[in-house]
Design an enzyme around this catalytic site. Structure first.
Site, PDB file in Angstrom:
ATOM      1  N   ASP A  35       0.786  -1.269  -0.001  1.00 29.93           N
ATOM      2  CA  ASP A  35       0.022  -0.125   0.215  1.00 29.93           C
ATOM      3  C   ASP A  35       0.709   1.345  -0.028  1.00 29.93           C
ATOM      4  OD1 ASP A  35      -1.952  -1.641   0.321  1.00 29.93           O
ATOM      5  OD2 ASP A  35      -2.835  -1.193   2.054  1.00 29.93           O
ATOM      6  N   ALA A  36       1.971   1.386   0.661  1.00 31.31           N
ATOM      7  CA  ALA A  36       2.938   2.332   0.858  1.00 31.31           C
ATOM      8  C   ALA A  36       3.253   2.812  -0.279  1.00 31.31           C
ATOM      9  CB  ALA A  36       3.956   2.037   2.043  1.00 31.31           C
ATOM     10  N   TYR A  38       1.759   2.287  -3.535  1.00 33.03           N
ATOM     11  CA  TYR A  38       0.869   2.960  -4.133  1.00 33.03           C
ATOM     12  C   TYR A  38       0.521   4.334  -3.724  1.00 33.03           C
ATOM     13  CZ  TYR A  38      -4.083   3.383  -5.725  1.00 33.03           C
ATOM     14  OH  TYR A  38      -5.182   3.933  -6.333  1.00 33.03           O
ATOM     15  N   ASP A  39       0.723   4.505  -2.336  1.00 34.27           N
ATOM     16  CA  ASP A  39       0.296   5.913  -1.743  1.00 34.27           C
ATOM     17  C   ASP A  39       1.371   6.742  -2.347  1.00 34.27           C
ATOM     18  OD1 ASP A  39      -2.035   4.769  -0.456  1.00 34.27           O
ATOM     19  OD2 ASP A  39      -0.806   4.518   1.203  1.00 34.27           O
ATOM     20  N   SER A  84     -35.616  -6.817 -13.430  1.00 32.63           N
ATOM     21  CA  SER A  84     -35.378  -7.535 -12.257  1.00 32.63           C
ATOM     22  C   SER A  84     -35.321  -8.998 -12.614  1.00 32.63           C
ATOM     23  CB  SER A  84     -36.316  -7.150 -11.122  1.00 32.63           C
ATOM     24  OG  SER A  84     -37.537  -7.565 -11.721  1.00 32.63           O
ATOM     25  N   GLU A 115     -23.852 -17.694 -10.638  1.00 30.89           N
ATOM     26  CA  GLU A 115     -23.037 -16.652 -10.053  1.00 30.89           C
ATOM     27  C   GLU A 115     -23.656 -16.249  -8.655  1.00 30.89           C
ATOM     28  OE1 GLU A 115     -23.540 -13.080 -12.418  1.00 30.89           O
ATOM     29  OE2 GLU A 115     -22.893 -13.997 -14.182  1.00 30.89           O
ATOM     30  N   LYS A 117     -25.579 -14.115  -5.857  1.00 33.65           N
ATOM     31  CA  LYS A 117     -26.289 -13.043  -6.047  1.00 33.65           C
ATOM     32  C   LYS A 117     -25.859 -11.997  -4.963  1.00 33.65           C
ATOM     33  CE  LYS A 117     -31.103 -11.682  -6.476  1.00 33.65           C
ATOM     34  NZ  LYS A 117     -31.332 -10.612  -5.566  1.00 33.65           N
ATOM     35  N   ASP A 119     -25.513  -8.924  -2.533  1.00 29.34           N
ATOM     36  CA  ASP A 119     -26.773  -8.036  -1.714  1.00 29.34           C
ATOM     37  C   ASP A 119     -26.540  -6.674  -1.669  1.00 29.34           C
ATOM     38  OD1 ASP A 119     -29.016  -7.922  -0.540  1.00 29.34           O
ATOM     39  OD2 ASP A 119     -28.655  -8.759   1.309  1.00 29.34           O
ATOM     40  N   ARG A 138     -30.884   2.014 -10.452  1.00 34.31           N
ATOM     41  CA  ARG A 138     -31.790   1.395 -11.285  1.00 34.31           C
ATOM     42  C   ARG A 138     -33.093   2.063 -11.276  1.00 34.31           C
ATOM     43  NH1 ARG A 138     -36.045  -2.372 -10.093  1.00 34.31           N
ATOM     44  NH2 ARG A 138     -36.463  -3.583 -11.727  1.00 34.31           N
ATOM     45  N   GLU A 175     -23.261  -4.505  -9.139  1.00 30.72           N
ATOM     46  CA  GLU A 175     -23.884  -4.313  -7.994  1.00 30.72           C
ATOM     47  C   GLU A 175     -22.920  -3.865  -7.025  1.00 30.72           C
ATOM     48  OE1 GLU A 175     -26.956  -5.609  -7.847  1.00 30.72           O
ATOM     49  OE2 GLU A 175     -27.351  -5.972  -5.701  1.00 30.72           O
ATOM     50  N   TYR A 225     -18.882  -5.233  -7.992  1.00 33.66           N
ATOM     51  CA  TYR A 225     -18.637  -6.410  -9.168  1.00 33.66           C
ATOM     52  C   TYR A 225     -19.592  -6.098 -10.197  1.00 33.66           C
ATOM     53  CZ  TYR A 225     -15.804  -9.138  -5.968  1.00 33.66           C
ATOM     54  OH  TYR A 225     -14.742  -9.614  -5.113  1.00 33.66           O
ATOM     55  N   LYS A 298     -27.949 -18.084 -15.276  1.00 36.84           N
ATOM     56  CA  LYS A 298     -28.415 -17.325 -16.392  1.00 36.84           C
ATOM     57  C   LYS A 298     -27.835 -18.431 -17.767  1.00 36.84           C
ATOM     58  CE  LYS A 298     -26.529 -13.206 -14.402  1.00 36.84           C
ATOM     59  NZ  LYS A 298     -25.415 -12.213 -14.221  1.00 36.84           N
ATOM     60  N   LYS A 322     -33.035 -18.265  -4.174  1.00 37.71           N
ATOM     61  CA  LYS A 322     -32.663 -17.369  -2.975  1.00 37.71           C
ATOM     62  C   LYS A 322     -32.172 -18.464  -1.881  1.00 37.71           C
ATOM     63  CE  LYS A 322     -33.776 -13.598  -2.522  1.00 37.71           C
ATOM     64  NZ  LYS A 322     -34.559 -12.317  -2.673  1.00 37.71           N
ATOM     65  N   CYS A 416     -26.364  -7.908  41.139  1.00 34.22           N
ATOM     66  CA  CYS A 416     -26.379  -9.047  40.145  1.00 34.22           C
ATOM     67  C   CYS A 416     -27.682 -10.081  40.369  1.00 34.22           C
ATOM     68  CB  CYS A 416     -24.937 -10.034  40.688  1.00 34.22           C
ATOM     69  SG  CYS A 416     -24.893 -11.407  39.590  1.00 34.22           S
ATOM     70  N   CYS A 419     -25.928 -13.482  42.198  1.00 31.76           N
ATOM     71  CA  CYS A 419     -25.471 -13.440  43.485  1.00 31.76           C
ATOM     72  C   CYS A 419     -25.875 -12.187  44.147  1.00 31.76           C
ATOM     73  CB  CYS A 419     -24.002 -13.498  43.509  1.00 31.76           C
ATOM     74  SG  CYS A 419     -23.055 -12.263  42.855  1.00 31.76           S
ATOM     75  N   CYS A 432     -20.932  -7.757  37.082  1.00 30.83           N
ATOM     76  CA  CYS A 432     -21.018  -8.330  38.752  1.00 30.83           C
ATOM     77  C   CYS A 432     -19.795  -7.977  39.517  1.00 30.83           C
ATOM     78  CB  CYS A 432     -21.774  -9.508  38.770  1.00 30.83           C
ATOM     79  SG  CYS A 432     -21.455 -10.517  40.169  1.00 30.83           S
ATOM     80  N   CYS A 438     -19.881 -15.372  42.894  1.00 26.79           N
ATOM     81  CA  CYS A 438     -20.996 -15.498  41.805  1.00 26.79           C
ATOM     82  C   CYS A 438     -21.007 -16.810  41.233  1.00 26.79           C
ATOM     83  CB  CYS A 438     -20.954 -14.178  41.028  1.00 26.79           C
ATOM     84  SG  CYS A 438     -22.169 -14.324  39.923  1.00 26.79           S
TER      85      CYS A 438
HETATM   86  S1  IVH Z   1     -28.159 -10.474 -13.329  1.00 25.68           S
HETATM   87  C1  IVH Z   1     -32.154  -9.189 -16.168  1.00 25.68           C
HETATM   88  N1  IVH Z   1     -26.617 -11.246 -11.721  1.00 25.68           N
HETATM   89  O1  IVH Z   1     -30.380  -8.843  -8.090  1.00 25.68           O
HETATM   90  C2  IVH Z   1     -31.559  -9.034 -14.501  1.00 25.68           C
HETATM   91  N2  IVH Z   1     -28.164  -9.756 -11.006  1.00 25.68           N
HETATM   92  O2  IVH Z   1     -33.127  -9.341  -8.064  1.00 25.68           O
HETATM   93  C3  IVH Z   1     -30.103  -8.888 -14.614  1.00 25.68           C
HETATM   94  N3  IVH Z   1     -28.145  -8.836  -8.543  1.00 25.68           N
HETATM   95  O3  IVH Z   1     -31.470  -6.117  -9.982  1.00 25.68           O
HETATM   96  C4  IVH Z   1     -29.619  -9.017 -13.186  1.00 25.68           C
HETATM   97  N4  IVH Z   1     -26.397 -10.370  -8.042  1.00 25.68           N
HETATM   98  O4  IVH Z   1     -29.186  -5.882  -8.625  1.00 25.68           O
HETATM   99  C5  IVH Z   1     -27.716 -10.593 -11.853  1.00 25.68           C
HETATM  100  N5  IVH Z   1     -24.728 -11.880 -10.416  1.00 25.68           N
HETATM  101  C6  IVH Z   1     -26.031 -11.156 -10.426  1.00 25.68           C
HETATM  102  C7  IVH Z   1     -26.522 -10.286  -9.363  1.00 25.68           C
HETATM  103  C8  IVH Z   1     -27.651  -9.731  -9.665  1.00 25.68           C
HETATM  104  C9  IVH Z   1     -27.187  -9.239  -7.593  1.00 25.68           C
HETATM  105  C10 IVH Z   1     -29.161  -8.235  -8.379  1.00 25.68           C
HETATM  106  C11 IVH Z   1     -29.541  -6.899  -9.187  1.00 25.68           C
HETATM  107  C12 IVH Z   1     -30.926  -7.276  -9.855  1.00 25.68           C
HETATM  108  C13 IVH Z   1     -31.560  -7.964  -8.836  1.00 25.68           C
HETATM  109  C14 IVH Z   1     -32.497  -8.630  -9.081  1.00 25.68           C
END
Ligand code: IVH
Length: 679
Positions: A35-36, A38-39, A84, A115, A117, A119, A138, A175, A225, A298, A322, A416, A419, A432, A438
């Site tokens: 890191d140093a 890079y800095d 979605s 992949e 998902k 959050d 979005r 995301e 990512y 997918k 999920k 407490c 005791c 306590c 105790c």
């Molecule tokens: S593909 C056509 N890949 O999940 C939709 N979505 O519930 C393309 N999300 O709005 C989405 N990880 O924000 C895709 N590996 C992933 C994801 C991902 C998280 C989210 C994304 C999407 C939501 C849908």
């Protein structure tokens, strides 16, 4: 002063180097320089740009935070709607998703990309001629908010694409999220500043991105990512030099262009393998540095995707499988106060039983008095409880709209509950003052002493400890080694056989290690790692017991607070007596190989990952031995891992090692490694 060509050259060189190191760090997860260094590059660039402001361009790595706070976000219309995903909650739903797809495509086999998902929240990034120009949320899928200034502050998002050959206009989707660690640090800082806490990393990421002042966003630990490109570009990418025909190829291309792609991604031949992938990811969910809430499948082939098309805002070619929820709504029936080993009082919510992530939860910790008051949790309240992995379930927040009338705020008792000794308070911790009188503290002390990572006394569980204390059979842990059959037989569920087993387990525990013994003593804030560090530094118990403050703070990870706890502990006469009694009872351990003066141990600088079951030792023992030789032992494999040590039934970590070309050692090789270096 106007920049001459030499300065310009240096500026360009610095920008290239910094971008390259960002790529190594964020995309390849394999930094090349500390890191140093890079800095240092960044400081030099800043300096040159300050001397020659006319050279500054928006894509310079120094220009991530800039401009003024906004009054509001402007709207961005997505060129292609941001869709979605449909959800599946069971294997059956996933299998019928695949069946529908194969019927529509009239084919037996479909290849998928699976992949994790992530959050967080979806983001659209528009690059023009390789330069980030617009970033938008979005929103409702048609129109989002322009958060370009905030997104520019996220180091994982390149301001410039790498290399050349990318389309003139490229929309990348992905995301934005916050790591679990970043979230914990942010909330700690928020609490210290008396500011509002975030309920989870996703809310924290969303709140951080929607700051009107980019300087605030810049201080938040956001990451990114990518997971797709704007649909319109698929056509463009399928032609010309790219000849892209699959989602997987797109992800590889994005990675080459400097966009980070998560490691939890796999190209799979069929839906069965997708379900295997799901289980693999679910089992390592807690080890991942960021939160995920499922797996997305997918269809890999882009032509097939096109044939399948969309239905009501969702692609037919993808689905989210999920994970079981980690949060649930329930009611607080009571708030009890528990007394721990060091006397610390912990309020615990007794809950109406509720299923969280496949487990029934009936209790949740409320941590301490200020936490209860800050969250204002009351008996009768409806609350959101959260259970993540091995972590004790906790109350996240109260649903105030559901609060019944006539509730009263929580009050910490002044005596407490076990005791009746006076309760004292240091900062947020109530304690306590009864210590050995105790029973609760004593019981917790025994439990700790007998626990797996301490003396590892099999069969000496909570119920047995309780009875031994209540019946006056043991007062201190040293008394354990004076127990005989008559003391044990006659206790609840204690026949001759089980009494003999306990005595054998006690006997076995006498052969121990110095770090285990130190940890077992239960010195405040001396956990497994600190015990190990102390043992390695001083080598023997007498050396630790006679160390003074200055010597103690020499130990890595030991600060003034821990040093004082160690001094206080050994200064107490009754502790010295117990230690002597334990040694007289036959507890022994070998002295440790000392850390050599230059801090170089035989394996220092090496990182190992243990996976699967070992035959000649437990993973914990292997870990301790490796650490004693100076190695690091990590829970996850990366390109930086020296070697993965694979026992029986090694799983995803082994495949990851193979994927990354990391060396793999079997058990015999591990033993050879350990013995070749031990003194
Ligand atoms: S593909 C056509 N890949 O999940 C939709 N979505 O519930 C393309 N999300 O709005 C989405 N990880 O924000 C895709 N590996 C992933 C994801 C991902 C998280 C989210 C994304 C999407 C939501 C849908």
């Amino acid at each position: 002063m106007k920049a001459d060509s030499k300065v310009l050259e240096r500026i360009n060189r610095l920008r290239e180097e910094i971008n390259y190191h960002n790529y190594r760090y964020y995309v390849l997860d394999d930094p090349e320089v500390p890191d140093a260094e890079y800095d240092r590059l960044l400081i030099e660039l800043r300096q040159l740009e300050a001397e020659h402001p006319e050279t500054i361009v928006p894509s310079s790595p120094t220009q991530r935070v800039g401009g003024m706070a906004n009054a509001a976000f402007s709207q961005v219309r997505h060129r292609q709607p941001m869709l979605s995903l449909g959800n599946a909650f069971s294997d059956e739903e996933v299998i019928s998703f695949d069946k529908r797809i194969r019927e529509r495509l009239q084919t037996d086999s479909v290849e998928y990309v699976a992949e994790a998902k992530l959050d967080g929240l979806a983001i659209s990034l528009q690059y023009e001629k390789g330069e980030l120009v617009v970033a938008a949320t979005r929103g409702d899928g048609e129109t989002g908010e322009d958060v370009t200034h905030n997104v520019r502050t996220i180091d994982a998002i390149p301001l410039l694409l790498r290399g050349s050959g990318f389309p003139n206009r490229l929309e990348v989707r992905g995301e934005i999220f916050m790591s679990k660690q970043g979230f914990a640090r942010l909330n700690k800082r928020q609490a210290e500043n008396g500011e509002k806490l975030f309920a989870n990393p996703r809310n924290a990421a969303a709140g951080s991105l929607r700051q009107l002042d980019p300087k605030i966003t810049a201080q938040r630990p956001l990451s990114f990512y990518c997971y797709s490109v704007g649909v319109a570009e698929y056509g463009e990418l399928s032609q010309g030099p790219y000849r892209i025909s699959s989602h997987y190829q797109i992800m590889q291309l994005l990675r080459d262009w400097g966009l980070p792609v998560q490691r939890e991604i796999a190209l799979l031949p069929d839906i069965r393998s997708c379900l295997d992938f799901y289980r693999q990811i679910l089992s390592k969910r807690d080890e991942l540095p960021h939160e995920i809430d499922g797996v997305v499948y997918k269809v890999n082939n882009l032509l097939q995707q096109q044939q399948l098309g969309y239905i009501s805002r969702e692609p037919r070619w993808a689905i989210a499988h999920k994970f079981p929820a980690q949060e649930a709504l329930t009611r607080v029936m009571a708030i009890d106060v528990q007394v721990g080993r060091t006397g610390a009082l912990t309020p615990v919510a007794r809950l109406e039983p509720v299923q969280v992530g496949g487990v029934t939860v009936t209790n949740a910790t409320l941590h301490n008095e200020s936490e209860v008051l800050r969250k204002d949790v009351r008996v009768g309240d409806s609350v959101i409880v959260r259970r993540a992995g091995d972590v004790i379930p906790e109350v996240v927040s109260v649903v105030l709209s559901k609060r019944p009338k006539d509730t009263t705020a929580f009050v910490m008792p002044s005596k407490c509950p076990v005791c009746q000794s006076t309760v004292t308070k240091e900062e947020t911790i109530s304690r306590c003052s009864g210590s050995l009188i105790c029973h609760a503290q004593r019981k917790e002390g025994f439990k700790h002493f007998a626990s797996r990572q301490a003396m590892d006394i099999e069969g000496l569980g909570e119920k047995l400890i309780e009875q031994l204390i209540e019946r006056g059979k043991v007062r201190t842990v040293a008394d354990l080694y004076r127990l005989d059959r008559d003391d044990l037989i006659g206790l609840e569920r204690m026949a001759e056989k089980s009494a003999d087993n306990i005595l054998a387990a006690l006997e076995k525990s006498k052969q121990t290690t110095l770090p285990r013994f130190l940890y077992a003593l239960g010195i405040r804030e001396v956990g497994v790692a600190t015990a190990l560090a102390l043992a390695k530094h001083f080598g023997s118990l007498p050396a630790i017991m006679s160390a003074d403050f200055d010597a103690l703070i020499e130990v890595p990870d030991v600060g003034p607070i821990v040093a004082n706890h160690v001094l206080d502990f050994f200064a107490e006469k009754r502790h010295q007596v117990i230690i002597q009694q334990l040694i007289d009872a036959g507890l022994t351990w070998p002295d440790m190989v000392l850390d050599s003066d230059d801090g170089e141990s035989p394996l220092s600088g090496n990182t190992y990952v243990l996976t699967g079951t070992l035959k000649s030792m437990t993973r914990e023992q292997a870990k301790q031995q490796l650490q004693a030789l100076g190695a690091k032992v990590s829970g996850s494999v990366s390109a930086k891992t020296t070697a993965v040590i694979a026992g029986d039934k090694a799983g995803s970590k082994l495949s990851k090692a193979e994927q990354l070309g990391v060396k793999v050692l079997n058990e015999a090789e591990l033993v050879a490694l350990l013995t070749s270096h031990s003194a």
